[in-house]
Design a protein around this motif. Structure first.
Motif, PDB file in Angstrom:
ATOM      1  N   PRO A 233       0.802  -1.234   0.000  1.00 44.52           N
ATOM      2  CA  PRO A 233       0.000   0.000   0.000  1.00 44.52           C
ATOM      3  C   PRO A 233       0.831   1.278   0.000  1.00 44.52           C
ATOM      4  CG  PRO A 233      -0.798  -1.523   1.659  1.00 44.52           C
ATOM      5  CD  PRO A 233       0.445  -2.115   1.094  1.00 44.52           C
ATOM      6  N   LEU A 234       1.871   1.300   0.842  1.00 47.16           N
ATOM      7  CA  LEU A 234       2.623   2.559   0.935  1.00 47.16           C
ATOM      8  C   LEU A 234       3.350   2.886  -0.359  1.00 47.16           C
ATOM      9  CD1 LEU A 234       4.274   2.915   4.400  1.00 47.16           C
ATOM     10  CD2 LEU A 234       2.528   4.290   3.328  1.00 47.16           C
ATOM     11  N   GLU A 236       2.552   1.972  -3.257  1.00 48.90           N
ATOM     12  CA  GLU A 236       1.559   2.372  -4.253  1.00 48.90           C
ATOM     13  C   GLU A 236       1.107   3.808  -4.006  1.00 48.90           C
ATOM     14  OE1 GLU A 236       0.657   0.656  -6.862  1.00 48.90           O
ATOM     15  OE2 GLU A 236       1.809  -1.116  -6.321  1.00 48.90           O
ATOM     16  N   MET A 237       0.917   4.120  -2.727  1.00 48.27           N
ATOM     17  CA  MET A 237       0.436   5.466  -2.425  1.00 48.27           C
ATOM     18  C   MET A 237       1.461   6.513  -2.867  1.00 48.27           C
ATOM     19  SD  MET A 237      -0.526   7.319   1.078  1.00 48.27           S
ATOM     20  CE  MET A 237       1.151   7.755   1.375  1.00 48.27           C
ATOM     21  N   PHE A 239       3.609   6.175  -5.191  1.00 48.98           N
ATOM     22  CA  PHE A 239       3.594   6.246  -6.650  1.00 48.98           C
ATOM     23  C   PHE A 239       2.494   7.210  -7.094  1.00 48.98           C
ATOM     24  CE2 PHE A 239       0.685   4.700  -9.921  1.00 48.98           C
ATOM     25  CZ  PHE A 239       1.410   5.059 -11.057  1.00 48.98           C
ATOM     26  N   ILE A 240       1.281   7.008  -6.513  1.00 45.05           N
ATOM     27  CA  ILE A 240       0.153   7.854  -6.932  1.00 45.05           C
ATOM     28  C   ILE A 240       0.452   9.319  -6.627  1.00 45.05           C
ATOM     29  CG2 ILE A 240      -2.340   8.255  -6.756  1.00 45.05           C
ATOM     30  CD1 ILE A 240      -2.527   5.596  -5.265  1.00 45.05           C
TER      31      ILE A 240
ATOM     32  N   VAL B 310      -8.161  11.087  -6.398  1.00 41.86           N
ATOM     33  CA  VAL B 310      -7.112  10.801  -5.404  1.00 41.86           C
ATOM     34  C   VAL B 310      -7.124  11.888  -4.342  1.00 41.86           C
ATOM     35  CG1 VAL B 310      -4.632  10.546  -5.046  1.00 41.86           C
ATOM     36  CG2 VAL B 310      -5.678   9.604  -7.101  1.00 41.86           C
ATOM     37  N   PRO B 321      -4.899   0.484   3.955  1.00 39.99           N
ATOM     38  CA  PRO B 321      -4.863  -0.229   2.672  1.00 39.99           C
ATOM     39  C   PRO B 321      -6.150  -0.067   1.864  1.00 39.99           C
ATOM     40  CG  PRO B 321      -4.006  -1.628   4.395  1.00 39.99           C
ATOM     41  CD  PRO B 321      -4.503  -0.392   5.062  1.00 39.99           C
ATOM     42  N   ILE B 324      -6.033   3.368   0.236  1.00 40.07           N
ATOM     43  CA  ILE B 324      -4.967   3.455  -0.771  1.00 40.07           C
ATOM     44  C   ILE B 324      -5.387   2.722  -2.045  1.00 40.07           C
ATOM     45  CG2 ILE B 324      -2.568   2.828  -1.274  1.00 40.07           C
ATOM     46  CD1 ILE B 324      -1.990   3.378   1.709  1.00 40.07           C
ATOM     47  N   MET B 327      -7.687   4.957  -3.847  1.00 39.95           N
ATOM     48  CA  MET B 327      -6.965   6.041  -4.543  1.00 39.95           C
ATOM     49  C   MET B 327      -6.357   5.515  -5.837  1.00 39.95           C
ATOM     50  SD  MET B 327      -4.813   8.001  -1.667  1.00 39.95           S
ATOM     51  CE  MET B 327      -5.461   8.039  -0.030  1.00 39.95           C
ATOM     52  N   LEU B 328      -5.763   4.344  -5.739  1.00 41.51           N
ATOM     53  CA  LEU B 328      -5.102   3.761  -6.897  1.00 41.51           C
ATOM     54  C   LEU B 328      -6.106   3.499  -8.021  1.00 41.51           C
ATOM     55  CD1 LEU B 328      -2.318   2.810  -7.725  1.00 41.51           C
ATOM     56  CD2 LEU B 328      -2.835   0.569  -6.827  1.00 41.51           C
ATOM     57  N   PHE B 331      -7.237   6.625  -9.579  1.00 44.14           N
ATOM     58  CA  PHE B 331      -6.191   7.187 -10.431  1.00 44.14           C
ATOM     59  C   PHE B 331      -6.050   6.422 -11.748  1.00 44.14           C
ATOM     60  CE2 PHE B 331      -1.741   7.718 -11.758  1.00 44.14           C
ATOM     61  CZ  PHE B 331      -1.683   9.098 -11.816  1.00 44.14           C
ATOM     62  N   ARG B 349       4.479   1.478 -15.650  1.00 42.87           N
ATOM     63  CA  ARG B 349       4.235   0.441 -14.652  1.00 42.87           C
ATOM     64  C   ARG B 349       3.086  -0.446 -15.109  1.00 42.87           C
ATOM     65  NH1 ARG B 349       2.401   1.235  -9.528  1.00 42.87           N
ATOM     66  NH2 ARG B 349       0.198   0.914  -9.577  1.00 42.87           N
TER      67      ARG B 349
END
Lengths: 589, 491
Positions: A233-234, A236-237, A239-240, B310, B321, B324, B327-328, B331, B349
């Motif tokens: 999660p971190l 990924e966060m 990255f966003i 986001v 989690p 997140i 958000m992902l 996005f 990616r």
């Protein structure tokens, strides 16, 4: 009393007994349950002790369920109930098992017959992880839900499940299909067939192409699922967030995102989640560096501003309150967080030292300040002007551990501090700093009114041989008032002189040993003896020669003592041990 | 308990666990073989090569399990399929086969089918032929099968009938489930609306509330996915954005279920799908509801919504989690598999699994709704076809196939015109024959039917249009073209 009345009474008594027994049995299970959880919180799960407790609990609980079908427990903030009677009361209202369940909205738990061992263990595991962790992975309702526990039912207060849904969405369409029918369907069928042909062909082609999922695609799906298991999660966060910030082409958008991160930081600190907070701070720092490298002055400045704000006076005050309120705090992460703040925070952290209420947190902040190092001595040293002696002491400690000569001017100030504890700390700090400049300060401490301090300074000076030290101490021990000092102080000073002056001190020692006075004879004898031992400890040919001379001295006492020291010395030399630490101890005064 | 007894219990537990894992592993293959053999037996004679190719491996698998376990049984309980005592987990590799066996045995009133040690290939072959050729419309199918087994002297096969009256009970459960599903569906819309409004006004959101909603959706979908497929076909509500988010959530959960995701993963997926469009809350309503196509500047605004999503989530939720993931997904949901689409990425990616799922579902629902991006909706079958032919670049091809497999060529809720002139609503997909789903006949030239009739197109042999030919779907009809409210037939 009639027989019937007696029977009724005995029936009632029997019922009462049964009810008491049931309550007792439930209480026994609950006590085991609480103990098991406490043990789980202390020992690792593979330890035999929690395993034994867990098995005992399962045995007792299944015995209870076999007889009674169900064990239903009511829950409030600090108590567990069985049949409306309190069967457990926890000491603290906001800790413990009852509270963990209550906090997540669970008001009743019921264990049912057929309960399996794995179910109970999963249940215990979920509760333990919630109690143990400062930031549990999830709420208990979710954890139980995920674990599928068919024989453990619970009821939770979930306002949303009971609230009415007002204002339902309304369908916008009509209900009659007549219009549709006559515009879509030609009852003769000719137009219909024409229209339908292309669609049919397309569907057939689609079906042919769709076919089954081939093995290659199945493998890809498996790979995708497997990969998702290691979702971080971190990572990924971050990255966003990086992408979002780079997508913010307008400065106002960029600034808005940074503001969100600032708010996020505040909220994480408020939740005492220093681990995540430091990760966000680190991200901001890295982003700042990247923007700076890319020559984005505005954006760099904005990030800098955010970092400064994270460590401003008000926020550090909040941090102080949190650190004072929560003794179970993750200090490791808190330290990481504080270390990542900008250098503007240093004065606030110094101030924080005066407000923190326990040793562990103060020590943590000192470590953080220490990490700022030599480049920030000036900022750090402002703390030596603080009116609170304990702040000064802590800062002096920090300066000492940094060990930079740049701190000397500030330590010169604190060595004269009115509080002995500050002076002691200053002495320790000075001892860690190299350079002759420190020697003169240490020598000045030999005149401090506090003997302990003088003794300690003398010891430190023993490890820093130089002419200034030899001259100063030679002068000091030659003074008339030297004999009035305590044996301990005299001993250390003479030892230091022996160690730093070597042969240069031999004559002075001889003089001191042979000195005769009319007054304070006992004090003088004591000084002579200590000087004799100091002489022996010099351990050079000239000192041994002097010792030999003294062994034939006119004074019987001196003679005896000199001989004794020589014998000891030669026996050590014969045994080949030389001046090992043990031998040195023998020579200690 | 003494030490010895404890040791024995612990050994038993270990043994049980090993057996359970063994059955789980073997069960997947067995279910697929069983399904394929029955399907083949329905088409070919036992002496045909195609059938022989199937029965051999099935016999081998059966023998292996019996050797290990003593016997082999399939049973169904509360919608789950059991192999001996192990509940088989459904995933993309055995989903169709497991569902088939579950429904098939339910239809035939079989509660448990046991194959005993010593069973021969001939016995197994006979059993398969009996099952493959039984008429499901038979009044007492169980008794017919039982009689045939007895007559053919298949001594190593045992059948147990559903203990109580399965049909009325199932109907009752289905009604209850429908009512609860409807309530949860509306609640989901209400939660999305509340979240959107709070986000709009800069307030935070109680994530627990959303989690409970998604947990409740997952529980209900696990029990009866068809109801939710029907509900997700609703498009014409005045609060399109909230409805769209709810539909995307439901369809994503259904696809996640096919993939065999755990409950926790489903919960994360559902939450992320529910909020995938949260970036739109600050876009002007006039833009979202614009009846004509967007111009370039309007597109530019629209393209910002993944990033805005986001930001909105960051401002509203905690950093856990679940958030997140949300958000992902917000996005990435407009990024194509080859990373074209928007927003433009700085770093290359692989798209996250949940984003791939939501991207497919979101496009499908948007294409069939025709509100924001496309002003005229596509019929569901056409939308799926269009998506399928661009799959390599845009969507994850295997996930898309799985999605089409889930929905069928004519997804549940599609309004269809039959070749006999009747109008129907697709109510159930038929994985074996995707072009012949179950249809609720709702209208004819007289207008709306008062009591709709259910027709299984795969079993239909009579046609009012052309005697002797079976009825089939001509094409889908767009209900919105007629401003039709399908909810009366779905809810």
């Amino acid at each position: 009393m009639s027989e019937e009345t007696l029977d009724l009474k005995s029936d009632l008594n029997e019922l009462q007994d049964q009810s008491n027994e049931l309550l007792k049995a439930a209480q026994e299970v609950v006590n085991l349950f609480i103990k098991a959880i406490k043990i789980f919180c202390i020992y690792p799960p593979d330890n035999p002790i929690p395993k034994e407790f867990r098995n005992n609990l399962f045995r007792k609980l299944t015995e209870f369920l076999d007889e009674n079908e169900e064990l239903k427990l009511g829950i409030d903030q600090s108590r567990l109930f069985f049949k409306d009677k309190v069967i457990l009361k926890e000491e603290k209202k906001d800790e413990g098992v009852a509270f963990a369940l209550y906090r997540d909205g669970i008001r009743e738990v019921s264990f049912q017959k057929g309960l399996e061992q794995e179910e109970l263990f999963s249940f215990l595991e979920a509760i333990t992880s919630c109690i143990k962790s400062i930031l549990p992975e999830d709420d208990l309702v979710t954890l139980f839900w995920e674990k599928d526990l068919p024989h453990i039912k619970f009821s939770a207060v979930d306002e949303f499940l009971t609230e009415d849904i007002s204002d339902l969405p309304q369908p916008t369409g009509s209900k009659d299909l007549k219009e549709l029918y006559y515009s879509e369907v030609d009852l003769e069928g000719s137009r219909e067939r024409e229209i339908s042909q292309p669609s049919k062909i397309q569907v057939e082609r689609f079906l042919r192409d769709l076919d089954l999922i081939p093995q290659r695609e199945l493998d890809e799906l498996k790979f995708l699922l497997e990969k998702d298991k290691s979702f971080e999660p971190l990572k990924e966060m971050f990255f966003i967030l990086k992408e979002v910030l780079s997508a913010d082409s307008e400065f106002s958008d960029f600034s808005e995102t940074i503001l969100l991160l600032e708010k996020l930081l505040d909220s994480l600190v408020g939740q005492e989640d220093f681990y995540l907070a430091s990760e966000v701070l680190l991200l901001l720092k890295n982003l700042g560096e990247a923007e700076s490298e890319a020559g984005q002055a505005h954006r760099t400045e904005r990030i800098k501003e955010a970092l400064n704000r994270a460590g401003d006076k008000e926020r550090v005050k909040t941090l102080t309150q949190i650190l004072n309120q929560n003794p179970r705090l993750d200090l490791f992460s808190a330290r990481k967080y504080l270390s990542l703040l900008s250098r503007n925070t240093i004065p606030h952290l110094v101030d924080m030292l005066g407000e923190l209420e326990n040793f562990a947190t103060r020590s943590m902040v000192c470590t953080v300040l220490e990490s700022w190092g030599e480049k920030n001595i000036e900022l750090l040293s402002k703390g030596v002007y603080d009116r609170r002696w304990y702040v000064v002491r802590n800062i002096v400690g920090v300066l000492g551990r940094i060990g930079s000569p740049l701190a000397i001017p500030y330590l010169k100030r604190t060595i004269g501090h009115e509080d002995l504890r500050v002076r002691k700390q200053t002495l320790e700090a000075l001892s860690r700093i190299k350079g002759e400049e420190v020697n003169s300060i240490l020598l000045s401490i030999l005149e401090d009114p506090e003997e302990k301090l003088r003794v300690r300074a003398a010891r430190f000076l023993g490890e820093r041989p130089c002419q200034e030290v030899v001259d100063y101490i030679s002068n000091l021990v030659s003074r008339k008032d030297f004999r009035d000092k305590s044996p301990e102080e005299k001993k250390v000073l003479l030892e230091t002189l022996a160690h730093t002056g070597k042969d240069e001190a031999v004559n002075l020692f001889k003089k001191m040993i042979l000195k005769k006075t009319w007054f304070k004879k006992e004090k003088q004898k004591e000084t002579s003896y200590l000087a004799l031992k100091a002489l022996a400890s010099v351990n050079t040919p000239s000192s041994l020669e002097a010792l030999k001379e003294l062994s034939s001295s006119g004074s019987r006492k001196t003679r005896q003592q000199a001989n004794l020291l020589r014998e000891k010395f030669s026996s050590f030399q014969k045994s080949g041990e030389g001046r090992t630490p043990e031998v040195e101890k023998e020579f200690e005064i | 308990m003494n030490k010895l007894a404890e040791q024995v219990t612990s050994q038993e537990r270990k043994q049980n666990k090993e057996n359970y894992l063994y059955l789980l592993e073997k069960g997947k293959g067995l279910v697929n073989l069983f399904y394929a053999t029955i399907r083949t037996a329905a088409l070919y004679e036992p002496n045909n090569d195609a059938f022989r190719k199937q029965i051999g491996p099935l016999m081998q698998a059966v023998r292996e399990i019996i050797e290990h376990e003593g016997e082999l049984s399939f049973s169904s309980k509360e919608g789950y399929l059991f192999l001996n005592q192990a509940r088989l987990r459904l995933d993309f590799e055995n989903y169709v086969a497991s569902r088939f066996i579950l429904e098939f045995t339910q239809k035939l009133q079989i509660y448990k089918l046991t194959l005993e040690s010593g069973i021969s290939q001939a016995e197994l072959q006979d059993l398969i032929c009996i099952l493959a050729h039984i008429d499901p419309n038979e009044k007492e199918p169980f008794e017919v099968i039982e009689k045939k087994i007895f007559e053919q002297n298949l001594g190593h096969i045992r059948l147990e009938k559903e203990r109580e009256h399965p049909v009325p009970e199932a109907e009752l459960t289905s009604l209850d489930q429908r009512r609860t599903a409807k309530k949860t569906f509306y609640r989901a819309i209400s939660v999305v609306r509340e979240f959107s409004q709070r986000t709009q006004s800069g307030k935070g959101m109680n994530l627990v509330k959303v989690k409970r909603l998604v947990q409740s959706l997952v529980d209900q979908i696990l029990q009866n996915e068809e109801i939710f497929l029907e509900l997700s076909a609703l498009k014409n509500y005045d609060e399109y954005t909230y409805l769209h988010s709810t539909n995307v959530c439901i369809l994503s959960l259904l696809l996640g279920l096919r993939l065999g995701l755990s409950k926790r993963e489903l919960c994360e997926l559902g939450l992320a799908a529910l909020f995938h469009d949260i970036g739109k809350v600050k876009l002007p309503l006039e833009l979202l509801n614009k009846p004509s196509e967007f111009d370039e500047s309007e597109w530019a605004k629209m393209r910002k919504h993944p990033v805005m999503g986001v930001k909105n989530l960051l401002a509203s939720l905690k950093l856990d989690p679940f958030s997140i993931r949300a958000m992902l997904v917000s996005f990435e949901h407009h990024l194509n598999l080859n990373l074209s689409g928007y927003p433009k990425l700085k770093e290359k990616r692989d798209l996250n699994l949940f984003s791939r799922i939501v991207s497919i579902v979101d496009t499908y629902d948007a294409m069939t709704s025709g509100r924001v991006y496309l002003k005229t909706p596509f019929p569901p079958d056409e939308a799926l076809r269009k998506m399928f032919y661009v799959r390599e670049k845009v969507y994850d091809p295997s996930l898309l196939k799985l999605f089409i497999n889930l929905l069928g060529v004519y997804p549940v809720g599609s309004l269809v015109l039959l070749n006999d002139g009747q109008i129907g609503l697709v109510t159930k997909n038929n994985p074996d024959n995707p072009s012949s789903p179950k249809v609720k006949l709702i209208a004819d030239q007289e207008g709306t039917k008062e009591v709709p009739e259910i027709l299984d197109l795969s079993q239909d042999s009579s046609s009012s249009a052309e005697p002797g030919a079976s009825r089939s779907i001509l094409r889908c009809i767009d209900p919105q073209k007629y401003n039709l409210d399908l909810s009366q037939f779905i809810l």
